[in-house]
Design an enzyme around this catalytic site. Structure first.
Site, PDB file in Angstrom:
ATOM      1  N   CYS A  50       0.818  -1.210   0.000  1.00 13.39           N
ATOM      2  CA  CYS A  50       0.000   0.000   0.000  1.00 13.39           C
ATOM      3  C   CYS A  50       0.856   1.267   0.000  1.00 13.39           C
ATOM      4  CB  CYS A  50      -0.998  -0.011   1.151  1.00 13.39           C
ATOM      5  SG  CYS A  50      -0.289  -0.496   2.702  1.00 13.39           S
ATOM      6  N   HIS A  99      18.933   0.769  -2.834  1.00 10.62           N
ATOM      7  CA  HIS A  99      17.509   0.979  -2.559  1.00 10.62           C
ATOM      8  C   HIS A  99      16.860  -0.315  -2.048  1.00 10.62           C
ATOM      9  CE1 HIS A  99      13.579   2.837  -2.920  1.00 10.62           C
ATOM     10  NE2 HIS A  99      13.147   1.739  -3.524  1.00 10.62           N
TER      11      HIS A  99
END
Lengths: 421, 276
Positions: A50, A99
């Site tokens: 989400c 990342h």
């Protein structure tokens, strides 16, 4: 190595954009399969939660993976990605490695240190594996990311302190009582907040629950929901001696739990500690009781202070975590780079071996009269020369791996020795 | 040989303590193998030092201040290992081991041989001294648990958690450690004192009851007895009990060191004067 990551997250895109770009779990396998079947894409992974949607791909050297991913996303969502360009970030090569390490370690999360992301990443990785989208560099990088996350969890306290008010209450209870096993909770005044706190406490092992409320019906209702015991409000203090943790949130305009009452409680409890969580405003519990031995009182602001302190702790731990990630990124890059020069080294060895075999073949006739020992000596001699000649270029290739001039070196050596690309 | 081993033990202890610091600062869930290894090596070399001394004089080396401190430091380290293995409190070492370092340092700096006295031979005295030392070790643990309790309690009451809040165990664990060590220490202390009385009444002439060390130890014993009975009856917990445990350990220090200076019969006088 040609790694590319295209993604949006809670910092770059509002929720409606994240919703639009989200790829639901049941369609994930199909989507990854679609991605890696596109031209030039060797490996792929899609992480869709989400808070983020990220597509990572490892492509052939000359491939513009970014446009392939863009096309893939546009096709998948049946939309023109042009409207969303400003929300996306594009990362390349070592940026991708770093990342993924940070995401896995929960340093990139909305709540730094929250543990769910690691499970989500593991799921994304498993899905990609099942459709055969993980078989090389990206596979290594993601695997390493999972390992780094474990290391961060082990070596820092990044995720250990509560950063929400209701969890702070649980954490404090644990600091007082050790565990919550066998502890009794008393909810005084049913409300959303006290319900939430009770839920967390029960999940952490608290044994039983008592509920008192001005309107007895509501007490019964809430008690039923938690398999607890309703207590008539008049009997509040009779039953309070049983409770280890009292969560109070009545709408009373002045304190209902006062110092003399708590002193009485303490002697009934033979001084066993008792923890009051006062989330009512105006407060239900007289602040003076915090001075009593074996009594601990936290009101809503106090819990807020704990959360703030914990957040500061997390920031401090995040600095340690970033350091770990920095060293792990360097190590991984070094390893990946050394894998890049392996084909050249193999080709070089093969090339020289070919030359040696051809020359041995050519002199076959003239060497025919030699004894086996002499033959062996000639074999050894030629092999020795070959290895000595190889030593220089191989060392240079290995040392240069990961350095900027590595590609030039590979090209140069290939040209000098006539290696096929 | 003894002195060399004591110095080695001292260096290992110092190393071990230093290596605990980063684990505490970074809130690791357990001590690093390096610090445990260093402390283990300290314990082993310390044991070797004590064994050499014991072989040389033919009995437990506890009869002068230097050896007594050294022996006590050894027991405290041993206790640290037991408690650490049971509770995994990373910061525990920083509370217990500085004392070990200090006591070992004192005994290393005073390398004169312990004197031998025939009055230190014999079973009663061995039981007396052994029990007292075990009791003191357990009660030091009670003291440490009480200090940890008070610090953690303060953190919780202040409602502004600082460093200790994250690094000390829960109040429950402090309390448990406190009670268990008291439960272990008090019987040993009692046996030690009683056997001491029996031995004194048989051996010493004159009014031994007024020996300052004996008076001090009776006082110490009473403190712990009060603490224990109030704890059992349910009255004393938390802060008050912790303060009393600290008082009790202060009384032990007075008995162990202070009263020895005045005591005629506990033999530490000539040695103590040499400690700067």
């Amino acid at each position: 190595m040609n790694l590319t990551l295209l993604g949006i997250n809670h910092r770059t895109a509002p929720v409606d954009v994240r919703e639009k770009m989200n790829i639901p779990e049941e369609r994930l396998a199909e989507a990854v399969a679609d991605l890696v079947h596109r031209e030039g894409i060797r490996e792929g992974m899609i992480l869709s939660t989400c808070n983020r949607v990220e597509v990572t791909a490892c492509a052939g050297d000359e491939i513009d993976a970014e446009s392939v991913i863009r096309r893939f996303l546009a096709d998948h969502h049946h939309c023109d990605l042009g409207n969303f360009t400003q929300f996306f970030y594009r990362l390349r090569q070592e940026e991708v490695v770093k990342h993924l390490f940070r995401v896995a370690s929960s340093l990139d999360s909305m709540i730094v240190g929250e543990p769910q992301i690691l499970g989500q990443l593991r799921q994304a990785y498993a899905t990609a594996r099942t459709v055969g989208a993980m078989n090389g560099t990206l596979n290594d990088v993601v695997n390493q990311a999972l390992a780094v996350a474990k290391r961060v969890r082990r070596e820092t306290a990044l995720g250990s302190a509560a950063v929400s008010v209701s969890y702070a209450a649980v954490e404090l209870a644990k600091k007082i009582f050790g565990g919550l096993q066998g502890k009794t909770i008393f909810i005084v005044g049913a409300g959303k907040m006290s319900e939430l706190a009770a839920k967390h406490l029960l999940r952490s092992g608290a044994a039983s629950i008592l509920v008192a409320n001005r309107t007895y019906d509501r007490a019964q209702e809430l008690a039923a929901a938690f398999h607890g015991t309703p207590v008539p409000f008049e009997n509040l203090f009779e039953r309070m001696a049983e409770a280890d943790i009292v969560i109070s949130s009545t709408g009373s305009s002045k304190a209902i739990i006062t110092r003399p009452q708590v002193e009485k409680l303490l002697s009934a409890r033979k001084n066993r500690p008792i923890f009051f969580v006062d989330i009512a405003v105006p407060r239900d519990v007289d602040p003076a009781i915090n001075a009593l031995d074996n009594v601990f009182l936290y009101d809503i602001d106090d819990l807020g202070h704990v959360v703030d302190a914990n957040k500061k702790q997390r920031e401090r731990e995040a600095v340690w975590a970033e350091e770990i990630i920095q060293t792990e990124v360097q190590r991984t890059l070094k390893r990946l780079a050394s894998r890049e020069v392996v084909p050249t080294i193999v080709a070089l060895e093969e090339r020289l071996n070919q030359i040696r075999a051809a020359e041995m073949e050519r002199y076959q006739g003239r060497l025919a009269g030699m004894t086996p020992e002499q033959r062996e000596a000639v074999e050894g001699l030629t092999r020795g020369m070959m290895n000595k000649i190889l030593h220089g270029p191989i060392t240079e290739l290995k040392n240069g791996a990961g350095e900027p001039e590595s590609a030039t070196l590979v090209k140069l050596i290939s040209r000098i020795f006539g290696l096929a690309d | 040989m003894h002195d060399a081993f004591v110095w080695m033990a001292l260096s290992f202890y110092a190393l071990g303590i230093l290596l605990i610091v980063p684990s505490v600062v970074r809130r690791r869930p357990s001590l690093s193998p390096a610090s445990l290894g260093a402390l283990g090596a300290g314990l082993a070399t310390h044991a070797a030092a004590l064994a050499f001394e014991a072989m040389r004089i033919g009995r437990l080396p506890v009869s002068d201040v230097r050896s007594a401190l050294s022996f006590y430091a050894f027991l405290v380290t041993l206790a640290f290992f037991f408690v650490y293995l049971r509770y995994r409190i990373v910061s525990l070492g920083l509370f217990m081991l500085p004392l070990v370092f200090l006591l070992t340092l004192i005994s290393a700096l005073h390398p004169e041989a312990s004197f031998d006295s025939s009055s230190f031979r014999g079973g009663w005295l061995l039981v007396h001294i052994g029990s007292i030392f075990l009791g003191y070790t357990a009660l030091f643990l009670t003291f440490v648990a009480a200090v940890m309790y008070l610090i953690q309690e303060r953190e919780l009451k202040s409602k502004q958690p600082r460093g200790f809040y994250y690094r000390l165990p829960s109040l429950k664990v402090c309390e448990e450690l406190y009670y268990r060590s008291l439960l272990l220490g008090l019987p040993f202390l009692s046996i030690g004192i009683l056997t001491g009385f029996v031995w004194a009444s048989r051996t010493w002439k004159g009014p031994w009851e007024f020996d300052p060390k004996i008076l001090a130890s009776i006082f110490t014993w009473l403190i712990y007895l009060v603490l224990f009975s109030n704890r059992v009856s349910g009255g004393w917990r938390g802060r008050r009990a912790a303060y009393f445990a600290i008082l009790g350990f202060a009384a032990i220090l007075v008995t162990f060191v202070g009263a020895s200076m005045l005591s005629g019969e506990h033999g530490y006088i000539p040695k103590l004067r040499e400690i700067p």
